[in-house]
Design an enzyme around this catalytic site. Structure first.
Site, PDB file in Angstrom:
ATOM      1  N   ASP A  31       0.824  -1.207   0.000  1.00 36.33           N
ATOM      2  CA  ASP A  31       0.000   0.000   0.000  1.00 36.33           C
ATOM      3  C   ASP A  31       0.863   1.265   0.000  1.00 36.33           C
ATOM      4  O   ASP A  31       1.929   1.300   0.625  1.00 36.33           O
ATOM      5  CB  ASP A  31      -0.895  -0.015   1.244  1.00 36.33           C
ATOM      6  CG  ASP A  31      -1.997   1.026   1.176  1.00 36.33           C
ATOM      7  OD1 ASP A  31      -2.314   1.502   0.073  1.00 36.33           O
ATOM      8  OD2 ASP A  31      -2.544   1.374   2.238  1.00 36.33           O
ATOM      9  N   ASN A  79     -10.273  -2.602  -7.031  1.00 31.53           N
ATOM     10  CA  ASN A  79      -9.432  -1.698  -7.814  1.00 31.53           C
ATOM     11  C   ASN A  79      -9.908  -1.534  -9.260  1.00 31.53           C
ATOM     12  O   ASN A  79      -9.448  -0.633  -9.971  1.00 31.53           O
ATOM     13  CB  ASN A  79      -7.979  -2.181  -7.831  1.00 31.53           C
ATOM     14  CG  ASN A  79      -7.295  -2.024  -6.482  1.00 31.53           C
ATOM     15  OD1 ASN A  79      -6.353  -2.746  -6.173  1.00 31.53           O
ATOM     16  ND2 ASN A  79      -7.757  -1.086  -5.669  1.00 31.53           N
TER      17      ASN A  79
END
Length: 253
Positions: A31, A79
């Protein structure tokens, strides 16, 4: 001077970590790519390039330490809501990295098996072709294992496993009484080869697992660090493993 101090600290940490057990399976939520890019004045999607380079580096560190399996969270099912430009960039980077792995002699020297875990049917055709090629060529490797979670969702993985088992029940190939933990694990995306995670690392400052490997992480230890993924250092990996060693020793006691 700062670089020298860092190297001395890293070497001391490395020696300390090597004295203890090393996790068999580490999973990483990579991340912070986009936030790293914004910090550097780049387009958000450009951070994924630096993230891919870091993944290559971390893979090397893990194999040097004796970690046998590494699972990297590259792209979730959520995503797909991102912009077309960002998705194209990510898929292009992934295809390039898979081709690099395929041509890298270390893949064969280390007998590294590569597997994509996720909804492969959601991937672009050209990427899927590369995925199939890499998986086929490395399928007999048994010393090291690299899983890349793409189009992945943990709850979706469990639901897909349940559906696959139910189809076999309907076809009369198994009875409901035969369904057990081992059977469920054999129907997960990793075909039972990544059913247990020792250590989950998340970069970027968030302290949640974001639907990542919920079945596999049932008894794992999580380690969260504030650095963005492209800035992840070897000492961050070593600290995570040291934390795992300490917490594991406390559980034994």
């Amino acid at each position: 001077m700062i670089g020298l101090v860092y190297r001395i600290y890293e070497n001391r940490l490395l020696r300390s970590v090597k004295k203890g057990n090393i996790p068999e399976h580490i999973a990483i939520i990579m991340d912070g790519n986009r936030r790293f890019a914004r910090k550097k004045g780049l387009k958000p999607y450009q951070g994924h390039f630096f993230g891919s380079k870091k993944a290559e580096e971390v893979l090397e560190w893990c194999w040097e330490l004796g970690v046998r399996m590494l699972t990297l969270y590259a792209f979730s099912t959520e995503n797909f809501n991102r912009s077309e430009a960002e998705k194209r960039n990510i898929f292009s980077l992934l295809e390039r990295e898979l081709m690099r792995i395929l041509k890298d002699k270390r893949t064969y020297e280390r007998e590294m098996r590569v597997k994509i875990v996720g909804r492969k049917d959601m991937l672009p055709r050209n990427l899927l072709k590369t995925v199939e090629e890499v998986e086929k060529i490395t399928s007999k490797h048994r010393r090291h294992f690299l899983n890349i979670a793409v189009a992945y969702g943990g709850r979706q993985e469990i639901m897909d496993a349940v559906r696959a088992i139910l189809r076999k029940v309907e076809e009369g190939r198994i009875s409901p009484d035969e369904i057990d933990k081992k059977m469920v694990e054999e129907h997960l995306y990793g075909d039972g080869k990544y059913s247990k995670v020792d250590l989950i690392i998340r970069t970027g400052g968030e302290q949640r697992l974001s639907n990542f490997l919920p079945w596999q992480a049932a008894n794992s230890i999580a380690y969260f660090c504030d650095v963005y993924w492209p800035e992840f250092r070897k000492i961050d990996l070593l600290r995570a493993i040291r934390s795992w060693q300490f917490r594991r020793s406390q559980e034994v006691v």
